[in-house]
Design a protein around this motif. Structure first.
Motif, PDB file in Angstrom:
ATOM      1  N   VAL A 157       0.983  -1.231   0.084  1.00 52.17           N
ATOM      2  CA  VAL A 157       0.103  -0.124   0.091  1.00 52.17           C
ATOM      3  C   VAL A 157       0.904   1.214   0.135  1.00 52.17           C
ATOM      4  N   LEU A 158       2.113   1.192   0.698  1.00 55.04           N
ATOM      5  CA  LEU A 158       2.890   2.603   0.916  1.00 55.04           C
ATOM      6  C   LEU A 158       3.645   2.457  -0.590  1.00 55.04           C
TER       7      LEU A 158
ATOM      8  N   ARG B 275       2.581   1.868  -3.547  1.00 56.23           N
ATOM      9  CA  ARG B 275       1.304   2.200  -4.537  1.00 56.23           C
ATOM     10  C   ARG B 275       0.972   3.808  -4.174  1.00 56.23           C
ATOM     11  N   THR B 276       1.107   4.171  -2.926  1.00 59.75           N
ATOM     12  CA  THR B 276       0.714   5.422  -2.637  1.00 59.75           C
ATOM     13  C   THR B 276       1.813   6.414  -2.940  1.00 59.75           C
TER      14      THR B 276
ATOM     15  N   ILE C 191       1.482   7.163  -6.714  1.00 62.41           N
ATOM     16  CA  ILE C 191       0.225   7.986  -6.858  1.00 62.41           C
ATOM     17  C   ILE C 191       0.850   9.443  -6.603  1.00 62.41           C
ATOM     18  N   ALA C 192       1.491   9.668  -5.315  1.00 60.32           N
ATOM     19  CA  ALA C 192       1.833  10.967  -4.836  1.00 60.32           C
ATOM     20  C   ALA C 192       2.749  11.513  -5.825  1.00 60.32           C
TER      21      ALA C 192
ATOM     22  N   VAL D  52      -7.292   2.962  -0.938  1.00 54.68           N
ATOM     23  CA  VAL D  52      -6.574   4.275  -1.195  1.00 54.68           C
ATOM     24  C   VAL D  52      -6.809   4.575  -2.723  1.00 54.68           C
ATOM     25  N   GLU D  53      -6.809   3.528  -3.585  1.00 53.46           N
ATOM     26  CA  GLU D  53      -6.871   3.747  -5.008  1.00 53.46           C
ATOM     27  C   GLU D  53      -8.541   4.248  -5.115  1.00 53.46           C
TER      28      GLU D  53
ATOM     29  N   VAL E  80      -8.430   8.096  -3.855  1.00 50.54           N
ATOM     30  CA  VAL E  80      -7.762   8.919  -4.731  1.00 50.54           C
ATOM     31  C   VAL E  80      -8.836   9.287  -5.824  1.00 50.54           C
TER      32      VAL E  80
ATOM     33  N   TRP F 230       6.159  12.460   5.750  1.00 49.72           N
ATOM     34  CA  TRP F 230       5.624  11.039   5.353  1.00 49.72           C
ATOM     35  C   TRP F 230       6.258  10.173   6.784  1.00 49.72           C
TER      36      TRP F 230
END
Length: 460
Positions: free
Chosen positions: A8-9, A11-12, A15-16, A56-57, A60, A92
């Motif tokens: 998850v981190l 992927r995040t 995205i960031a 998370v997705e 977003v 972060w």
């Protein structure tokens, strides 16, 4: 569990990075309506758990149309900065490390990072050695902290312990403010038990600078006072004459507090620090790191030249807490109104490490240069009226009457090319453009001026 975090981190982070990489191309303002966002983000509370990556997705996808591109170089609203790369990364890590920075025992590294960053800021601003400080959510809480210390100091000298006895029956004390003070001053004082009707208001000139002669008359006779001065008026960027005010407050025995939310950062610039000359003679100072230092929200700082009243006003103890100890570590709960709290010192430390003394000065000076370029460009736009000179990073202007000003501004914001806000100046609607982001460059200035040119042309 470790694999879940890793996925998850990772992927995040992607995205960031995509979000930050899109800032030059995406509209600065939001593209979804209130109803659309409620529809996207709303619905009943889920009955069962969900995969973290999916959460998370979907967040977003639902939220992105409602995001304002505040980190963009073309966001000029509300004196809001962006986020330096090192500060964002440290923020972060602050979340991942999840230290409760109220006590040294809960986060030794967080405590020491704040200790070091606080001393760096004191040195950068040239504030008195030995000054105490607090990392707080923003300038609002910084005012609350400083003015609580001031209240303790003034009433203690009058033989009254406000922390024990409260305000009922306390000796009289005056709170002296400028007619052009920021709203956060009144709010902090209200929370401290001082209603607006109890304030003594000193006139200000048309740029928002306190009338020092009027202040001198106010302080000539009467009970002890706290005086709130300003470094950087929110519309014009103008500075009170802090040296002259200190000349008045010192002999009167008044506590001088400086609201320097963004303006106090000129002290880091050899080119601009003369604007805040005399600031070092104050008793307390409040400012934001999430403005000109470009630390992510939220991040404010309170400084006090008198550690004893500062600590007495806000400290707390309890039998179960682990406070102090060998080497006298710094417990933040002795200096902030917060108890459990985020480790805000890490991002501030990282920003100061990335920029250094010269980098902070260059950032402040570059933003001010862009503001002057904006003023020169706007002066050439048909129908634009500049409302005074540019002092630092604030540009104030209007177009014709109030309705025209609002239409020109609305078209620029709706175009997505830039985001900035309206205000009132001299009883008339105006536009306030604030340059406070490390990303802002010449191309951002050019694009924003072109948007105003086009919007103004639509009026003819």
């Amino acid at each position: 569990m470790g694999d879940e975090f890793g996925e998850v981190l990772t992927r995040t982070a992607r995205i960031a990075a995509d979000w930050l990489g899109s800032l030059d191309q995406r509209p600065v303002g939001e593209t979804a309506t209130l109803a659309e966002l409620r529809g996207r983000l709303g619905g009943p509370l889920p009955d069962g758990p969900a995969d973290p990556v999916t959460v998370v997705e979907e967040l977003v996808q639902a939220a992105e149309p409602g995001l304002v591109a505040i980190p963009s170089g073309r966001y000029f609203g509300f004196v809001i900065g962006g986020g330096l790369p090192a500060a964002v990364a440290a923020d972060w890590l602050t979340t991942v490390w999840d230290q409760n920075a109220g006590l040294y025992a809960c986060g030794p590294a967080a405590s020491v990072a704040e200790e070091v960053a606080g001393e760096w800021l004191r040195e950068l601003f040239g504030l008195p050695g030995g000054s105490s400080f607090a990392f707080v959510p923003g300038c609002q809480t910084a005012h609350l902290t400083c003015l609580a210390a001031a209240r303790h100091h003034v009433l203690r000298r009058a033989g009254w312990n406000v922390e024990e006895q409260g305000l009922a029956g306390a000796p009289p004390m005056r709170i002296v403010v400028s007619a052009r003070r920021h709203a956060t001053i009144d709010r902090a004082l209200r929370l401290l038990g001082f209603g607006t009707a109890t304030l003594t208001v000193v006139p200000a000139d048309d740029r928002g600078r306190m009338d020092v002669a009027a202040l001198r008359e106010v302080l000539r006779d009467g009970p002890p006072a706290v005086v709130c001065a300003q470094a950087g008026e929110v519309n014009t960027g103008a500075f009170d004459d802090l040296a002259a005010i200190a000349d008045v407050t010192g002999p009167a025995g008044a506590w001088l507090h400086v609201d320097g939310a963004f303006g106090l950062w000129v002290l880091a610039s050899p080119e601009l620090r003369h604007l805040a000359a005399g600031a070092e003679r104050a008793d307390s100072w409040a400012f934001d790191a999430h403005k000109w230092l470009n630390v992510p929200y939220d991040s404010g700082v309170a400084f006090c030249a008198h550690p004893e009243p500062h600590r007495a006003a806000v400290s707390v103890t309890a039998d179960y807490l682990v406070q102090g100890g060998a080497g006298e570590p710094r417990d933040a709960i002795d200096w902030t109104p917060g108890f459990s709290r985020r480790a805000r010192g890490f991002p501030v430390y990282a920003a100061l490490r990335q920029l250094g003394r010269q980098g902070v000065a260059e950032l402040v000076e570059r933003c001010c240069a862009h503001a002057r370029a904006f003023a020169a460009g706007l002066a050439a736009v048909p129908g634009c009226e500049l409302l005074g000179e540019v002092v630092i990073n604030q540009v104030l202007f209007r177009f014709g009457d109030d309705a025209t000003t609002e239409r020109v501004l609305r078209r620029v914001v709706d175009s997505g090319e830039a985001w900035l806000s309206g205000t009132v100046a001299g009883g008339r609607r105006a536009i306030r453009l604030s340059v406070c982001n490390w990303r802002t460059g010449d191309e951002d200035v050019r694009r924003t001026l072109a948007a105003f040119q086009k919007s103004a042309a639509a009026e003819s």
